[in-house]
Motif scaffolding. Structure first.
Motif, mmCIF file in Angstrom:
data_model
loop_
_atom_site.group_PDB
_atom_site.id
_atom_site.type_symbol
_atom_site.label_atom_id
_atom_site.label_comp_id
_atom_site.label_asym_id
_atom_site.label_seq_id
_atom_site.Cartn_x
_atom_site.Cartn_y
_atom_site.Cartn_z
ATOM 1 N N SER A 92 2.369 -4.495 0.270
ATOM 2 C CA SER A 92 2.048 -3.515 0.130
ATOM 3 C C SER A 92 2.762 -2.282 0.903
ATOM 4 O O SER A 92 3.422 -2.765 1.924
ATOM 5 C CB SER A 92 0.644 -3.028 0.903
ATOM 6 N N ALA A 93 2.749 -1.194 0.549
ATOM 7 C CA ALA A 93 3.592 -0.125 1.140
ATOM 8 C C ALA A 93 3.076 1.254 0.933
ATOM 9 O O ALA A 93 2.664 1.641 -0.387
ATOM 10 C CB ALA A 93 4.971 -0.232 0.975
ATOM 11 N N SER A 94 2.963 2.052 1.691
ATOM 12 C CA SER A 94 2.280 3.416 1.619
ATOM 13 C C SER A 94 2.477 4.109 2.702
ATOM 14 O O SER A 94 2.775 3.776 3.829
ATOM 15 C CB SER A 94 0.763 3.278 1.454
ATOM 16 N N GLY A 95 2.302 5.539 2.583
ATOM 17 C CA GLY A 95 1.921 6.511 3.587
ATOM 18 C C GLY A 95 0.446 6.252 4.101
ATOM 19 O O GLY A 95 -0.448 5.675 3.485
ATOM 20 N N TYR A 96 0.173 6.970 5.272
ATOM 21 C CA TYR A 96 -1.184 6.752 5.849
ATOM 22 C C TYR A 96 -1.386 8.118 6.507
ATOM 23 O O TYR A 96 -0.541 9.040 6.726
ATOM 24 C CB TYR A 96 -1.358 5.729 6.786
#
Length: 441
Positions: free
Chosen positions: A221-225
């Motif tokens: 998983s990879a993302s901004g937060y």
């Protein structure tokens, strides 16, 4: 006249006779498009209905996520805005004028005039004008007119408004941010067979997660937060087994983050070292590179005398041609089991850095043993041509990579952190450590 033609003409006359003007029909024809003025009035009413304001979620096209709170006065045409850019922008809101109008789009648009916290983001591709897109319950979805950023407004209550106005959200953001800066890895153990290793960057507000399950394997998983009144919220979820975790909640008393999975609270653990074996990670997201550099330029621990001598023999051969071996990196793709061995070397006269690329395939056994097979060099590319040019000098290194098999484990150091270390199965005296990142700036 042909009988078929007579019948056809008769049918045609009946049809034409029945096609009178719409006022002769027994029902009214509904217009295909709503009146823009009516849409604008309805949009204004929807915004005015948020008497306690709106919690906001701004999704940028580059993957970043910005959350906050927005209080709109549709009569005075004022907007009070809190965004989680940093603790100060959550402690001290901006006040600006707004307009609600139909712009170049047919949909009504909310325009933030100069003075809002969006001003500082305009150069980064953040919209100041947002057109109405849809409504779902207490949520209004808007779309930026210029850059296509997505703005979600969720109707807040008095308690939500107080959390921002009192500075509580700013305080929570600082506490969570300080905690994240103090950690290297966050570990979420959903059950005995499922573990997620989460790496969070508080500066860029980005996370990556590798979750391994004994039955389903590794998921990424990879993302901004963004920071919220409850903790942090992920734009894309952390995958833990077959569960999706969208937020980590902050326990202010315990000074820790936790997740709620299946109705249960699971506290996150902090770890200074990775908890998932590198054999599962190498060649995957954020772990595609394994790099090592010349002992003349950097002192990387975890090298055997035998490997160091092999490296230096290649470097000596290059030096005889007025070059220096600088960095070697394994650029691996776990999906198709391919690898580019990228070699960087200096021209001593021109101080120019060159790149040579050798192609490999590889296999990985169930217990994590890697076996590399070199492919013909693609001399039609610049990097392939360079590889052919220095192939005789690089032979000591390219030979050992494909003539043996290797295990991979972590090599933990106090100064350099957690490195990876390859060890030869057939020749135990050959081993070398490297970084899971590029050493080329």
């Amino acid at each position: 006249m042909n009988k078929k033609i007579i019948v056809y003409m008769g049918l045609l006359s009946i049809l034409l006779g029945s096609c009178k003007k719409s006022e002769d029909l027994g029902f009214e024809v509904e217009k295909s498009f709503a009146d823009p003025a009516e849409q604008l009035t309805a949009f204004k009413s929807s915004l005015a209905a948020g008497s306690d304001g709106w919690t906001t979620m701004l999704k940028l096209r580059d993957g970043r996520l910005i959350s906050g709170y927005l209080k709109l006065d549709t009569v005075a045409k004022d907007a009070v805005m809190y965004l989680d850019l940093d603790s100060s922008t959550l402690a001290a809101p901006s006040t600006s004028k707004i307009s609600i109008q139909t712009t170049q789009t047919t949909n009504p648009t909310l325009v933030f005039e100069e003075g809002s916290q969006l001003d500082s983001l305009e150069k980064a591709g953040v919209d100041r004008e947002y057109a109405y897109k849809s409504t779902a319950g207490d949520t209004i979805n808007l779309l930026g007119n210029r850059y296509g950023n997505e703005l979600k407004l969720v109707k807040a209550n008095a308690a939500n408004a107080l959390l921002y106005a009192s500075g509580k959200v700013s305080q929570i953001r600082k506490q969570v941010s300080d905690y994240l800066f103090s950690t290297v890895y966050l570990v979420l153990k959903a059950d005995a067979s499922t573990t997620a290793q989460i790496s969070v960057n508080p500066v860029s507000k980005a996370f990556s997660s590798s979750a391994i399950n004994s039955a389903s394997g590794l998921k990424y998983s990879a993302s901004g937060y963004s920071y919220t009144s409850k903790g942090i919220y992920f734009q894309n979820p952390v995958l833990v087994g077959d569960k999706k975790v969208y937020e980590l909640l902050w326990d202010e008393n315990g000074e820790t983050l936790y997740a709620e999975i299946g109705g249960s609270r699971i506290d996150l653990e902090s770890s200074d070292i990775p908890v998932i074996a590198p054999q599962y990670l190498l060649g995957t997201f954020n772990y595609n590179l394994f790099s090592l550099g010349s002992p003349y330029y950097m002192n990387i621990p975890g090298w055997s005398v035998s490997f160091r001598n092999i490296w230096l023999s290649a470097d000596d051969a290059l030096y005889a041609r007025r070059y220096n071996l600088y960095v070697m990196e394994f650029d691996m793709n776990d999906k198709d089991k391919s690898m580019n061995l990228n070699v960087y070397f200096w021209n001593l006269t021109e101080t120019t850095l060159y790149k040579a690329t050798y192609s490999y395939t590889y296999t990985k056994s169930a217990d994590g043993v890697f076996k590399f097979t070199q492919l013909p060099t693609n001399t039609s590319t610049v990097a392939g041509g360079n590889a052919e040019f220095v192939a005789p000098q690089m032979k000591p290194l390219t030979d050992i990579i494909q003539t043996g098999s290797y295990t991979l484990d972590y090599y933990h150091t106090a100064s350099a952190g957690s490195l990876g270390q390859f060890k030869s199965v057939e020749t135990p005296s050959v081993f070398f450590a490297g970084f899971f990142e590029s050493l080329i700036q």
